[in-house]
Design a protein around this motif. Structure first.
Motif: not given
Length: 144
Positions: A12, A103, A139, A143
């Motif tokens: 994201e 994303a 990730k 994030e």
């Protein structure tokens, strides 16, 4: 080179933000499991690594290797072995970033050859673990 292992994850964030984390090689020990040290040996004018030295603990073995990088903006980075280690005799990898519904889909490709004879299934399982662990770490780092 042997068969390639590949996996993807959706993060994201935008490509520039993700690629900035990927390009900060010396911070990998903070978020990439198994990486003990990353040292940039040569950098381009934009600050991104052209050559680096990686030291890792890979479960049953540890090694230090030299890598050479090719950057394609914020879309892709690839690397290949520049200096063999005591165990690693071949290595090619890449992160490829693509837009995915607001994303970014990050795909990690890896091909690894080692001096020690390892059954193909065991080798692919180890490569898959390396790739999946790296993607999850990336990730989490992006994030947070």
């Amino acid at each position: 080179m042997a068969d390639r292992t590949s996996s993807s994850i959706v993060v994201e964030a935008g490509r520039p933000e993700i690629m900035a984390i990927i390009a900060d090689l010396e911070a990998y020990p903070d978020w990439a499991s198994g990486i003990r040290e990353f040292t940039v040996l040569e950098a381009a004018a934009d600050g991104r690594a052209e050559r680096a030295r990686l030291t890792f603990d890979g479960g049953p073995f540890s090694d230090t290797v030299g890598l050479r990088y090719t950057w394609e903006g914020d879309d892709r980075v690839s690397w290949r072995l520049d200096e063999k280690g005591s165990v690693v005799t071949g290595l090619e990898g890449a992160y490829t970033l693509a837009d995915d519904a607001g994303a970014t889909r990050v795909t990690y490709d890896l091909t690894l050859d080692v001096r020690v004879r390892v059954p193909g299934m065991v080798k692919r399982k180890a490569e898959k673990r390396i790739v999946d662990t790296a993607l999850k770490g990336l990730k989490t780092r992006v994030e947070r």
